[in-house]
Design an enzyme around this catalytic site. Structure first.
Site, PDB file in Angstrom:
ATOM      1  CG  ASP A  20      -2.159  -1.062   1.076  1.00 14.73           C
ATOM      2  OD1 ASP A  20      -2.167  -1.481   0.061  1.00 14.73           O
ATOM      3  OD2 ASP A  20      -2.598  -1.648   2.192  1.00 14.73           O
ATOM      4  CB  CYS A  21       3.487   2.346   2.076  1.00 16.09           C
ATOM      5  SG  CYS A  21       4.478   0.930   2.732  1.00 16.09           S
ATOM      6  CE1 TYR A  22       8.931   2.786   0.033  1.00 15.90           C
ATOM      7  CE2 TYR A  22       7.844   1.109   1.572  1.00 15.90           C
ATOM      8  CZ  TYR A  22       8.923   2.446   1.462  1.00 15.90           C
ATOM      9  OH  TYR A  22       9.447   3.060   2.172  1.00 15.90           O
TER      10      TYR A  22
END
Length: 389
Positions: free
Chosen positions: A132-134
């Site tokens: 989700d963050c990368y």
């Protein structure tokens, strides 16, 4: 320990004023022979050392910065050489001996490091698992040392204190990290610069420790820790010098400031890739004992010749010799004269000692007293593993 005749602070004040007396490790030998230890200790402030040889346990940490969208790199290649990525999302470590997947016989991590220092573009390829963050899964393109956030050399084991020399008793040629060893004791190779070598000019590491400022690859660097396989317990001669591999250093420095003149990739025929590293360490002459250490001569430094023809970690000792004999170009071995050859460059070692001397005399390089001494009571352990059940 003899009575201290000067302190780090006093020497640094003289360096700042341009008044420090600085000699190389070869020059102090002549002065001691003419004037003696006591007078030399009073007059000389710093002795500079140098070595330039293959140091396989070397590498560099890199931070690439974040792409848009960002990627958590799980595998990285630099010019098709794998780099280690078990770190944060865009950090990696490129080891000197890692081989290129496309052409591993002639190119490896050492070449990537030299190319980065030279300012060449390096092809970066990375893949990762989407999170989700990368959200990004792959990236490919070119980087340059100036586009990297951090790029520093961190070498786990450099500047070996008196590494053993090598020969070969078998009837076939051996291709090793000690170079090509001819059959039937046909030659001897060695890898220490003798009386110029940093750790042989301070054999008890009185002035070399964590935080010591040094010459590393043409720039200023530091001693970060003891090196791997650090072995201060090695048997020593009457002069206190280990007879064979002793202490080692972990070194750190800003790769962006270094010069390809003092960081060179190398290919050892039929063996692999290594990295030649230039290291110079200033030895402060605090007292007569340090003057005596720094005046060590090749004839006073003994090392062992080991037989690489025996495939064992306990290679047989063939002979003990000194560096005056090794540097003469040939020695007597089993009743015949055989050629000797250095893996390290004495020419470059002298150059490094002279450059470091010049930096100090011009006030561009101050001495740093170690913030912590290196361990002196640990034992080097072999690998003894328990069998898998």
């Amino acid at each position: 320990m003899s009575k201290q005749v000067k302190s780090y602070e006093e020497i640094n004040e003289k360096i700042k004023k341009g008044e420090a007396v600085v000699l190389t490790a070869e020059e102090i030998i002549e002065m001691v022979e003419e004037q003696g230890i006591k007078e030399t200790a009073k007059k000389v402030d710093v002795v500079t050392t140098g070595t330039f040889g293959p140091m396989c346990s070397s590498g560099a940490f890199l931070n690439f910065g974040h792409s848009d969208p960002p990627i958590k790199m799980s595998k990285v290649w630099l010019n098709d050489v794998p780099a280690y990525t078990g770190l944060a999302a865009v950090d990696a470590y490129i080891g000197a001996t890692e081989l290129c997947e496309r052409n591993g016989k002639t190119y490896g991590g050492a070449h990537v490091i030299e190319d980065l220092i030279s300012g060449k573009k390096i092809k970066l390829k990375a893949i990762g698992s989407r999170t989700d963050c990368y959200p990004r899964k792959e990236i490919e393109g070119y980087i340059h040392k100036d586009t990297l956030n951090e790029c520093f050399l961190f070498n786990p084991r450099n500047a070996y204190q008196n590494y053993a020399a090598a020969t070969n008793s078998t009837d076939r040629i051996l291709y090793t990290y000690m170079g090509t060893l001819l059959s039937n004791f046909g030659n001897v190779t060695y890898s220490t610069s003798g009386q110029l070598s940093p750790l042989l000019n301070d054999p008890e590491l009185r002035t070399i420790g964590i935080g010591t400022r040094i010459f590393l690859g043409g720039a200023q660097g530091f001693v970060a820790w003891n090196g791997t396989q650090h072995n201060p317990s090695r048997q020593r001669s009457d002069s206190g010098i280990p007879v064979g591999p002793g202490c080692t250093l972990s070194l750190i420095g800003n790769l962006k400031d270094m010069s390809p003149e003092f960081i060179k990739a190398a290919v050892f025929h039929k063996y692999g890739v290594s990295l030649f590293v230039g290291v110079g360490i200033p030895i402060p002459i605090l007292d007569e004992e340090m003057a005596n250490f720094a005046a060590v001569r090749d004839r006073d430094i003994k090392t062992v010749i080991l037989d690489y023809g025996i495939p064992s970690r306990n290679r047989p000792l063939i002979k003990t010799v000194n560096y005056e004999e090794l540097k003469s170009g040939e020695i007597e071995l089993n009743g015949k004269r055989v050629p000797t050859a250095p893996l390290s460059s004495i020419y470059k070692a002298r150059q490094i000692a002279e450059i470091l001397k010049d930096w100090i005399k011009k006030g561009k390089f101050l001495l740093q007293q170690p913030v912590e001494q290196l361990p002196k009571d640990i034992q080097f352990k072999p690998l003894n593993i328990e069998e898998c059940e």
